[in-house]
Design an enzyme around this catalytic site. Structure first.
Site: not given
Lengths: 373, 373
Positions: A259, A316
């Protein structure tokens, strides 16, 4: 001004009091409340918090807000009719984007840009997103759309509109939680595009449509869909290691890891992981959870330990596992993300309107110059 | 990273070879060609330049590109039918945004994101924008839409579709020029939002819709509309000074003056001014031009000379005068801007896809922190 900030990495574009991320320690707060605490509340309370800045401190406030949302859940027959006319294969995000644009034409506050009108428009959008997505899901499955339930909570009502029957308690809680965990994440690309649109004093529907247009991309909201496809492709926990090794050999990235902001475990991913395990156990079918866990272990061993890459599961990864257990088709995953995120977008619209400056960076010209004639 | 770049002023977000602005000296180049030189070319050549990076160096190249555009001008009956269903009062920009979103469902290249497919999708959008806007104009006037002309140039064809008859030579040249001058302007807010959307690898239709959503705002494309309304409100050259003085007394800004990037006369404004004078003379009706000139003189005297403010007319100021002479209603001004700008947006999509990084800045949290429970 010659220093190029590609992707605007680490550039601070504005001040916000909507969310706080500590990417080093893996902390996420909405309006100063830790995401772990918020995950036990109803979505409506979190939505209220994001939009109004404070939790509803009396039951009456939350009830009134929930009442407003429930009263605005329905969509008109024209919008449903338009979705029926979508050709086969139109993605849910495209149908949602067109439906929202279409709905704006009929919004009674369309030409009113006051704060009150923006709040009313925001509430309508939050209330109607699940109805649009569920109706489109039913239509693409050759079924009749189901009208929203007048009293079910936000998450349970969505699953009810998908299926025509009320979900189990755990399913309802998972759906509610998914919408909460998706509701807000500072200046992610879609929220940033919402603020760019608002910064020209465009209207809230337009801004939300810019957000949907940006969320759709596979490097953003579309990533969850990709993780779901990966889980399906791997198919069994035993194949996870081989799958990860083959991706590494081909120089490809493993979807659902890493991320821009978090340099540690994404706090949302922890919550999704715990709940994915819970529903796997309840179902007595742990396959999807074990596939994901095996992929995580292989990434940890091959990329983190052997290659020193700072990769953790992001939001996710285990949300895709939860969606598998909720029987959400991958091609609807991004639109579910949007159902959650709309509360954050509305909050960012209101914050940007309140202290605005047009968001307009510069580019460095690196092309040729031709002599003027 | 504690320095806040509000509005991202002077932040360099990326490298580009699409356009170059020298804001100090008032120079604008598309792909290295001065805007003054480009203003004498057909829109199709400028569109080709923006998208392909070079001017079409042989007549055959330009003819082939124009042929592609002309072949894609038509829109289907469903899209027209949907515009007929818009309630009274829906803004042209909203109708255009919904129509483009709707068109995406039927695009034969929808699920193909290759460069070739993106070029085909881009050409369709450039070709169809004028048809959509003209059809909506006719519908809102209770008239039947007129099918695109098979051979007229881009600007002339648009006026033909508005009116049902071919425009004069000067009108056609003005319309062509307006689309050229509106085609591209580096990282203005709408183009920036297009690039934010593309940076998640979202599709070109979605990115263009984000651009439309952003362009609509009164601090961006909507400013031209505001200048037109101001010209109408002032009504006669004699009232210009009084009007400007009253705005100054109320602490309000005069629409159409000043620009984030230009610290001198906007080179596009010079061209618009020359052409506005030309059509005023041809018509033997100089009122709109003289109103604008009188406002410019009053701003120069009262704000530039007396108060030292560096205000020059921007692109919206004399373009609004040109629109008055072309009988464009103010409420369509922003959608005309979009007809020009779409070529720049398509060029920026292609450039962003070719060297991508997700555009995701940070925000500084300035809210409270509540103790975790």
């Amino acid at each position: 001004m010659e220093d190029i900030k590609k992707g605007l990495e680490s550039v601070i574009a504005l001040e916000t009091s909507i969310s706080y991320i500590d990417g080093i320690n893996g902390i996420l707060e909405y309006r100063g409340y830790n995401i772990n605490d918020l995950s036990e509340m109803p979505y409506d309370a979190v939505s209220y918090l994001l939009i109004h800045g404070e939790l509803p401190d009396e039951d009456e406030l939350l009830e009134a807000f929930s009442g407003q949302l429930r009263a605005e859940r329905e969509i008109d027959e024209d919008t449903i009719e338009f979705m029926r006319m979508c050709p086969y294969g139109v993605e849910a995000m495209d149908a949602l984007r067109t439906a929202v644009s279409y709905l704006s034409h009929h919004d009674p506050d369309m030409s009113d840009c006051s704060l009150d009108a923006n709040l009313r428009k925001g509430i309508r959008l939050i209330a109607k997103f699940p109805t649009i997505v569920a109706a489109y899901y039913r239509i693409t499955n050759g079924q009749e759309p189901i009208a929203p339930h007048p009293s079910l909570p936000h998450g349970a009502n969505f699953l009810y509109m998908l299926r025509g029957e009320e979900p189990s308690e755990l399913e309802a809680r998972l759906m509610e939680l998914d919408f909460i965990l998706s509701a807000e994440h500072e200046l992610n690309a879609s929220t940033f595009s919402v603020r760019v649109a608002v910064s020209t004093l465009s209207d809230i529907h337009s801004a939300v449509i810019a957000g949907l247009s940006t969320l759709k991309g596979p490097l953003h909201g579309g990533a969850r869909l990709a993780v779901m496809r990966m889980l399906e492709e791997v198919g069994s926990p035993e194949r996870a290691e081989e799958y990860v090794l083959s991706l590494i050999a081909e120089g490809q990235r493993v979807m659902g890891f890493g991320h821009r902001v978090y340099k540690t475990y994404d706090p949302r991913a922890r919550i999704y992981k715990r709940l994915a395990r819970e529903i796997a156990d309840e179902r007595g079918d742990t396959r999807w959870f074990r596939i994901a866990e095996s992929i995580e272990e292989a990434v940890q061993r091959e990329l983190v330990e052997k290659q020193g890459k700072p990769l953790c599961p992001n939001v996710d990864f285990y949300s895709a596992v939860v969606y598998k257990y909720l029987h959400i088709p991958p091609e609807f995953a991004t639109s579910l993300f949007a159902i959650g995120r709309i509360s954050g977008w509305v909050a960012h619209c209101i914050e940007q309107y309140a202290d605005n400056r047009v968001i307009r960076p510069r580019a460095k010209y690196v092309g040729k110059h031709h002599p003027s004639r």
